[in-house]
Design an enzyme around this catalytic site. Structure first.
Site, PDB file in Angstrom:
ATOM      1  N   CYS B 160       0.797  -1.232   0.000  1.00  0.00           N
ATOM      2  CA  CYS B 160       0.000   0.000   0.000  1.00  0.00           C
ATOM      3  C   CYS B 160       0.829   1.281   0.000  1.00  0.00           C
ATOM      4  CB  CYS B 160      -0.952  -0.024   1.177  1.00  0.00           C
ATOM      5  SG  CYS B 160      -1.919  -1.536   1.189  1.00  0.00           S
ATOM      6  N   HIS B 293      -2.274   8.537   6.071  1.00  0.00           N
ATOM      7  CA  HIS B 293      -2.612   7.248   5.453  1.00  0.00           C
ATOM      8  C   HIS B 293      -4.002   6.844   5.944  1.00  0.00           C
ATOM      9  CE1 HIS B 293      -1.871   3.549   3.378  1.00  0.00           C
ATOM     10  NE2 HIS B 293      -1.871   2.801   4.457  1.00  0.00           N
ATOM     11  N   HIS B 328      -9.618   2.493   0.397  1.00  0.00           N
ATOM     12  CA  HIS B 328      -8.177   2.292   0.337  1.00  0.00           C
ATOM     13  C   HIS B 328      -7.842   1.690  -1.028  1.00  0.00           C
ATOM     14  CE1 HIS B 328      -4.129   1.655   1.106  1.00  0.00           C
ATOM     15  NE2 HIS B 328      -4.158   0.805   2.113  1.00  0.00           N
TER      16      HIS B 328
END
Lengths: 355, 398
Positions: B160, B293, B328
């Protein structure tokens, strides 16, 4: 600009490359179309529980990197840079198969966790407790070379002094059978395979790991200096010569300055023409080939690089690697050229450490 | 600084819009892209929500003008679409006129095709052209071919944080004078593989994700592609280019704690932010906004919050996570948020951290929950991934 020394190497392949020496004992296999990498004794590097849990790629990566670090007498590098064409195929396939076969039910996360492309680099860092820079490149046949481009940049710009960089790829059953289906792997039983005189399409597939400790200082263990790495996404056969000449020009060299050229021929009749083109620049240069020993995989150039580093250090080219009969001494500059199916072309230039 | 890294173009496709303007509009309006899935063939379609782009593969084919027998998986379709926007916005006509690279990133690559045809490949010859589209690097080749790039093309996959690392590598190559121009970013399509992977880890919420909320239950998966064009100062001056923002800082570090979980003290994230400050030469007080994040998993938000406190002490800048808008988007997340960070700078606005209600017990960090207008000169953006991979980028006003 800082020089870039390769001070330690660890290589796992279909040959006995892990135990030291330089191809003192070689297995020539002209019948099988898939080679497995020889497993070293992982117990020296990984706990027994982890050995059972880990896929082969992770184990090969950890063992090869530990070996390289030990040789270079490095405990914890400043950066870990990994290249892998296909990543953690075994765990990816395992998880995907479980999803499909069990219709998305009863899944446990273990193989998913280990399926991400950066698992090898992450596990190396975890084992070493290395909190530095950690990148993973996944770009087919230039995955390792991308890691080398990065490592070279870090040394040259003084971002890091000690780097662990390497390449790793593992085979896995489902992917191999898909590759057989579309002819990437040679058909079985078509007679002995001769990589230098190919008659059939496809290559012999394999797996392996090669890790290299790259530093800004010369040591007693130094093999060579890494001078330059160039890559290109795609080329026509007719463009190979100018690709190589431009790269040499950028480094103020001519083809005759190269003392050995290491070529990635894999015996695929459809694509080895690129190497024939390249050879025309190096007809008076010792030519080396190696994929008849290690097979083809996205990071097979880790075996090629391992070979080139030994050639520079030992100043000899074993017979089994010689593609032509030309000899040259001393061997001060070695150039590697590789591509896969006309894509992901790479040139890697190494110099003798005293040059 | 020897060679400044200018950003001259950007392109994006996400669940909140098919281009930069649509994304900005949704961010300003507070319109989320999290919905039930229209395209994913999963048994979780009634229980989970996704940041899904409401365009079928066929619609994307048409937008890209691809032939019917193309080999693009959805990741490449999204990637080519966003990257082409970025190139066009940067005013690039002849892409190979100066040495131009592509550094892309993805976590799933062509997994959507592999999971669809896993067994069918053995029976149906017509679909076998997708076999080689599985590998992550192939999606970058496809995007490069679509843009006509011939040169340095590579791919980074660090879960990620991938796109942040692609942006970072591009910046380093420009600074060192190795490239004059590089297109950097990431693309990831939704796939059954990742849905079930994250579900088996029990970090997906069955509701809307709520970053930095004490009752957060996990993330919504999303899909997106976003790319930015980085150019050397030399190119900017020579062509009198408009600079959208500068990439002034970057840092990558490894938590070396656990394969999937972040350390509770946020050590890796702390190191990444500190490195980014070192490169940028900025002071802590220069940061006007942190695009966190903030995935809304219990583990991430605690670890990231601690890391932000480690770095900023008591003076934590205004921060928000934009994951409630997009979900996400995995390898693309950092490039999506790079575009949002640049938009924040261009428009002097902080985008809200939607869905936040209850402060976390562990600390007194409260995200910005409504749209905030204020002068913004420097934005810090975090992205963290499996394998302990922690990355920070700092964007600065031109």
């Amino acid at each position: 600009m800082k020089k870039c020394y390769i001070n330690g190497i660890g290589c796992i392949s279909a040959q006995k490359t892990f135990e030291g020496g330089f191809l003192d004992e070689v297995e020539v296999n002209t019948t099988d179309v898939i080679f497995s990498a020889k497993n070293p004794d992982y117990k020296a590097f990984i706990s027994p529980g982890a050995i059972r849990r880990m896929a082969k790629g992770v184990k090969m990566g950890i063992a090869a990197s530990q070996y390289a670090l030990k040789e270079a007498n490095v405990e914890i590098p400043d950066a870990i840079i990994t290249g892998t064409g296909m990543g953690c195929l075994q765990d990816s396939e395992k998880f995907l198969k479980a999803i499909i076969d069990n219709k998305e039910q009863f899944l446990t996360p273990t193989s998913f966790i280990q399926s991400t492309h950066n698992t090898v680099g992450a596990q190396i860092a975890l084992n070493l407790q290395c909190k530095g820079y950690n990148f993973t490149y996944v770009n087919g046949a230039i995955s390792l070379e991308s890691a080398l481009v990065d490592a070279l940049l870090q040394i040259e710009t003084r971002e890091a002094g000690t780097i662990l960089a390497g390449g790793v790829d593992e085979t896995s059953g489902h992917t191999l059978s898909l590759y057989e289906l579309i002819g990437l792997i040679k058909k079985k039983d078509q007679g002995p395979i001769d990589v230098l005189n190919p008659k059939t399409p496809g290559a012999v597939f394999s797996e392996g790991a090669g890790f290299f400790v790259i530093e800004n200082q010369k040591k007693s263990t130094t093999y060579a200096t890494l001078e330059a790495v160039g890559t290109q996404n795609t080329l026509q056969e007719s463009e190979v010569i100018s690709f190589i000449e431009n790269f040499l020009n950028t480094n103020n060299l001519k083809p005759q300055d190269i003392d050995a050229v290491v070529l990635g021929n894999n015996g695929d009749v459809a694509f080895d023409g690129y190497y024939n083109e390249a050879e025309t620049l190096f007809s008076n240069t010792p030519q080396v080939y190696y994929k008849h020993l290690c097979g083809e995989y996205n990071t097979a150039t880790s075996f090629g690089l391992w070979t080139a580093l030994h050639i520079l250090k030992k100043q000899e080219i074993p017979q089994i690697l010689q593609k032509n009969q030309v000899t040259k001494h001393p061997i001060n500059r070695v150039l590697l050229y590789n591509h896969y199916r006309g894509k992901d072309h790479s040139l890697t230039l190494l110099n003798h450490a005293d040059l | 600084m020897p060679n400044k890294v200018a950003i001259t173009g950007m392109g994006i496709i996400s669940s909140i819009g098919n281009n930069v303007e649509e994304n900005f509009h949704a961010l300003i309006k507070g319109a989320t892209g999290i919905t039930k899935t229209d395209y994913l063939n999963t048994i979780h379609k009634d229980t989970l929500k996704f940041g899904e782009i409401k365009l079928s593969n066929q619609q994307l084919d048409r937008k890209l003008g691809l032939q019917a027998d193309h080999r693009f998986p959805r990741t490449s379709l999204l990637g080519a679409y966003a990257a082409a926007q970025a190139v066009e916005r940067a005013g690039i006509k002849n892409i190979n006129e100066v040495p131009t690279g592509l550094i892309s990133s993805t976590s799933v690559g062509g997994m959507d095709k592999t999971e669809e045809y896993f067994y069918e490949y053995f029976e149906n010859e017509a679909i076998r052209r997708f076999i080689l589209s599985h590998d992550a690097g192939e999606t970058s080749h496809q995007i490069a071919d679509y843009l006509g790039i011939k040169g340095f093309v590579t791919t980074i996959s660090t879960a990620c944080s991938s796109a942040a690392n692609a942006i970072m590598m591009g910046a380093r190559l420009i600074k060192a004078g190795k490239l004059e121009r590089v297109i950097v970013g990431g693309a990831d399509a939704l796939s059954i593989f990742t849905v079930n992977g994250f579900n088996s880890l029990m970090i997906l919420t069955d509701d809307l994700n709520t970053p930095f909320d004490d009752h957060r239950k996990g993330l919504n998966l999303g899909e997106a592609a976003a790319y930015i064009v980085l150019e050397s100062e030399n190119q900017v001056q020579k062509n009198n280019k408009k600079v959208l923002a500068y990439l002034s800082g970057y840092g990558n570090a490894n938590d070396a704690f656990h394969q999937t979980a972040s350390s509770e003290n946020g050590e890796g994230a702390t190191l990444a932010m500190k490195k980014a400050f070192e490169i940028s030469g900025l002071e802590l007080t220069d940061i006007d906004y942190i695009n966190a994040h903030g995935t809304a998993t219990p583990n991430n938000d605690l670890s990231e919050g601690r890391a932000i406190q480690n770095v900023f002490g008591k003076k934590v800048p205004v921060f928000s996570s934009t994951k409630p808008f997009t979900g996400h988007t995995l390898a693309a997340a950092a490039s999506v948020e790079a575009v949002y960070s640049i938009l924040a700078i261009q428009n002097n606005v902080v985008f809200p951290n939607k869905n936040f209600k209850t402060p976390m017990k562990e600390f007194d960090l409260i995200p910005q929950t409504s749209l905030l207008e204020k002068p913004i000169h420097h934005v810090l953006s975090n992205s963290f991934g499996f394998g302990g991979n922690c990355s920070t980028l700092i964007f600065s006003k031109s």
